[in-house]
Design an enzyme around this catalytic site. Structure first.
Site, PDB file in Angstrom:
ATOM      1  N   GLU A 128       0.809  -1.228   0.000  1.00  0.00           N
ATOM      2  CA  GLU A 128       0.000   0.000   0.000  1.00  0.00           C
ATOM      3  C   GLU A 128       0.840   1.274   0.000  1.00  0.00           C
ATOM      4  OE1 GLU A 128      -2.616  -3.215   1.870  1.00  0.00           O
ATOM      5  OE2 GLU A 128      -0.512  -2.568   2.106  1.00  0.00           O
TER       6      GLU A 128
ATOM      7  N   PHE B 209     -12.080  -6.649  13.532  1.00  0.00           N
ATOM      8  CA  PHE B 209     -10.967  -7.153  12.724  1.00  0.00           C
ATOM      9  C   PHE B 209     -10.567  -6.114  11.684  1.00  0.00           C
ATOM     10  CE2 PHE B 209      -9.535  -9.552   8.898  1.00  0.00           C
ATOM     11  CZ  PHE B 209      -8.338 -10.025   9.415  1.00  0.00           C
ATOM     12  N   GLN B 210      -9.278  -5.804  11.620  1.00  0.00           N
ATOM     13  CA  GLN B 210      -8.690  -4.821  10.701  1.00  0.00           C
ATOM     14  C   GLN B 210      -9.300  -3.435  10.870  1.00  0.00           C
ATOM     15  OE1 GLN B 210      -8.560  -6.477   6.652  1.00  0.00           O
ATOM     16  NE2 GLN B 210      -6.529  -7.287   7.119  1.00  0.00           N
TER      17      GLN B 210
ATOM     18  N   LYS C  32     -17.467  -0.274   5.276  1.00  0.00           N
ATOM     19  CA  LYS C  32     -17.888  -1.284   4.297  1.00  0.00           C
ATOM     20  C   LYS C  32     -19.395  -1.244   4.051  1.00  0.00           C
ATOM     21  CE  LYS C  32     -17.350  -6.128   2.982  1.00  0.00           C
ATOM     22  NZ  LYS C  32     -16.704  -7.421   3.309  1.00  0.00           N
TER      23      LYS C  32
ATOM     24  N   MET D 205      24.604   8.594   2.635  1.00  0.00           N
ATOM     25  CA  MET D 205      24.514   9.862   3.355  1.00  0.00           C
ATOM     26  C   MET D 205      24.766   9.658   4.842  1.00  0.00           C
ATOM     27  SD  MET D 205      24.245  13.037   2.636  1.00  0.00           S
ATOM     28  CE  MET D 205      23.263  13.474   1.220  1.00  0.00           C
TER      29      MET D 205
END
Length: 592
Positions: free
Chosen positions: A71, A133-134, A183, A501
């Site tokens: 993602e 959940f999630q 959802k 760096m």
């Protein structure tokens, strides 16, 4: 005759408008909203909370969806698309870890003021706050790193919320907007109606600058003996590059760009002094510190540009600051003439005033100033050992790339580190939106996703990702996405087997205690590229640099990973160390 993506998107927008008044599911409404906004592509990754949305995407063919492998890369790719095209980038992720994985991409876009809409899935409304959940608090997590965010709890609010999101993302100082959609909202139905316009009482960004302030700025500029034009990413985001160039030509004043502003003014123009700041040129920094009138346009005087503010304030100068965001003005440096407004509008009005008063450049008045600037310029602050035939110098790779591609439409992305600074110093950007990098947040791993997004926006252009062996591994899984969607980008990895760096700072500030900066378990990048279905090249000798670049460019339809084994000891100079002023520069070990 085949239609272009833009024509396809316009036809889809017209079809979406024809759907007004129909009873549609929330997911279908969302897709119609995207079509009405002319969205051509989105990047995303499916999951349970967004499956209704993915089902709606499946049933249409106007919006191209690119399935990334992480993602974070979805947001970076949409970000790269937005930077190159000037359009709003769109990403789609699921709830919970989908959102948290996207946070780095959102913060990256926020720091660089990139217009984006990120659509996130959420658990059903009745489950919010119950540790479902999630589930995560998307609005809370993203609040510090977005221009605005929304949680849509009622399907009837979805269309107007999307209109608000796009409006907020692209107007004023641009930025990312998150729209969190539970959802059940994507499944419920309502009558579809997309507003033509939106008016938010609490959000009215100023576009036109104050004429009195612009007139004050004109008086200061006309009287200046040591003028300087300092511009940042706001000139590019505000599409004000033509106005900047017209102003510079009319006045004959010297010009510098920040890292984010490169390309706003042609790097090959004699009036351009190079990038300024921490790794800016000797002449750009000394001109900044010694000018008597500074015109700052779309820049924010950040720490990497002016160094220590106390040192910067030692010099007496008048500062004019033009910016769309009032909170950026006098934030770090007190200015004399603040002008809040769109950079294009303000510069246009300034130019009109100059023509009204019959302004004519007076080269004699600023001739001593240019004489001093050219003395600073005579110090070759970007000098490196060009005669070395034993090891590849990273600067030489960038120079060769620029020489080969300077006359064709080329976009350069970079990750973050030494390679980023060498690309900024040695690739001479003459056009805006050709240099795509993470300036504010300094995010490693953006290079490949940026390049993917740009290649979709500009399919006929050459797109090179300049990276290092450290940065490239942060999103290297996107080589799989490049293969699936036939995105032929060219990867230039300046591989010095160090986090360069970090190693440079450890050499200069930590008595060469190279704590965890050496990369001693690197993959075979050639085999890795080939495993993903691409072309891999290993380049170890200086004489092979140009042939490798030429060969890669010939492979127009393939992604090519070029592993350049570069000098491990090379550092980026000039350099202003932390806490120092911008003229307190280290110029390197060579006698300059």
């Amino acid at each position: 005759m085949e239609t272009t993506p833009a024509e396809h998107a316009a036809a889809a927008a017209a079809a979406a408008r024809a759907s007004h008044g129909q009873e549609l599911k929330g997911a279908e409404i969302l897709v119609k909203c995207l079509q009405e906004e002319g969205v051509e592509a989105i990047w995303g990754y499916p999951g349970g909370a967004v499956l209704h949305i993915y089902d709606a995407l499946y049933k249409q063919d106007s919006i191209k969806h690119v399935l990334v492998r992480h993602e974070q890369a979805a947001v970076h790719a949409a970000d790269g698309f937005a930077r190159a095209s000037g359009e709003v980038g769109v990403a789609l992720v699921t709830s919970g870890p989908g959102v948290t994985n996207a946070v780095t991409g959102i913060a990256t876009a926020y720091m660089d003021s990139i217009p984006m809409v990120i659509i996130t899935g959420q658990v059903p409304v009745p489950a919010i706050g119950l540790d479902a959940f999630q589930e995560c608090d998307t609005v809370g997590i993203t609040r510090p790193i977005v221009k605005h965010n929304f949680l849509v709890k009622d399907v009837r609010d979805l269309a107007v919320t999307m209109k608000k999101a796009f409006h907020i993302a692209r107007t004023g100082r641009p930025g990312p907007v998150v729209v969190d959609i539970p959802k059940d909202v994507s499944l419920k139905t309502c009558r579809y109606d997309y507003p033509k316009e939106i008016n938010l009482r609490s959000y009215q960004p100023v576009k036109k600058g104050h004429s009195g302030q612009i007139r004050k700025a004109l008086q200061l500029l006309m009287a200046a003996k040591r003028p300087y034009i300092y511009t940042g990413g706001g000139v590019i985001l505000g599409s004000a590059c033509n106005e900047l160039r017209a102003l510079a030509k009319l006045t004959g004043f010297p010009v510098t760009n920040t890292l984010m502003g490169l390309g706003a003014f042609p790097a090959t123009d004699p009036q351009f002094l190079g990038m300024l700041g921490m790794h800016g040129t000797y002449e750009a920094n000394h001109t900044m510190q010694n000018c008597d009138v500074l015109l700052a346009v779309g820049a924010r005087f950040d720490d990497r540009v002016i160094g220590n503010p106390k040192h910067f304030a030692q010099a007496e100068r008048k500062i004019i600051h033009i910016d769309i965001d009032p909170s950026s003005i006098s934030k770090r440096v007190k200015v004399d003439v603040p002008i809040v407004g769109d950079t294009k509008d303000v510069l246009t009005e300034l130019l009109n005033m100059m023509h009204e008063v019959g302004y004519k450049a007076d080269p004699a008045a600023i001739a001593p100033w240019w004489k001093q600037i050219n003395e600073w310029r005579s110090i070759d602050c970007l000098k490196f050992d060009r005669a070395n035939t034993q090891v590849i110098k990273p600067q030489a790779v960038i120079e060769s790339l620029w020489n080969m591609t300077r006359d064709v439409e080329t976009y350069i992305t970079s990750d973050v580190g030494q390679h980023q600074m060498w690309a900024a110093q040695f690739y001479k950007f003459d056009e805006p939106r050709r240099w795509i990098n993470s300036g504010g947040l300094g995010t490693m791993g953006v290079g490949i996703p940026y390049a993917m997004g740009i290649k979709l926006a500009k399919p006929d252009a050459e797109v090179f990702c300049v990276t290092g062996e450290g940065s490239v591994q942060m999103c290297i899984q996107e080589l799989s996405t490049c293969f699936q969607y036939n995105t032929p980008i060219k990867i230039v990895s300046l591989n010095n087997r160090y986090l360069g760096m970090v190693r440079q700072w450890q050499e200069l500030d930590y008595e060469k205690r190279y704590s965890h900066s050496y990369m001693d378990a690197l993959p075979d990048f050639v085999k890795l590229a080939e495993a993903y279905g691409h072309v891999g090249m290993l380049i170890e000798r200086p004489e092979d640099v140009e042939p490798a670049l030429r060969e890669a460019r010939k492979l127009k339809d393939r992604t090519v990973f070029m592993d350049f084994r570069t000098d491990q000891t090379e550092n980026v100079f000039p350099m202003v160390k932390a806490g120092k002023g911008i003229t307190e520069m280290l110029l390197g070990s060579e006698e300059l």
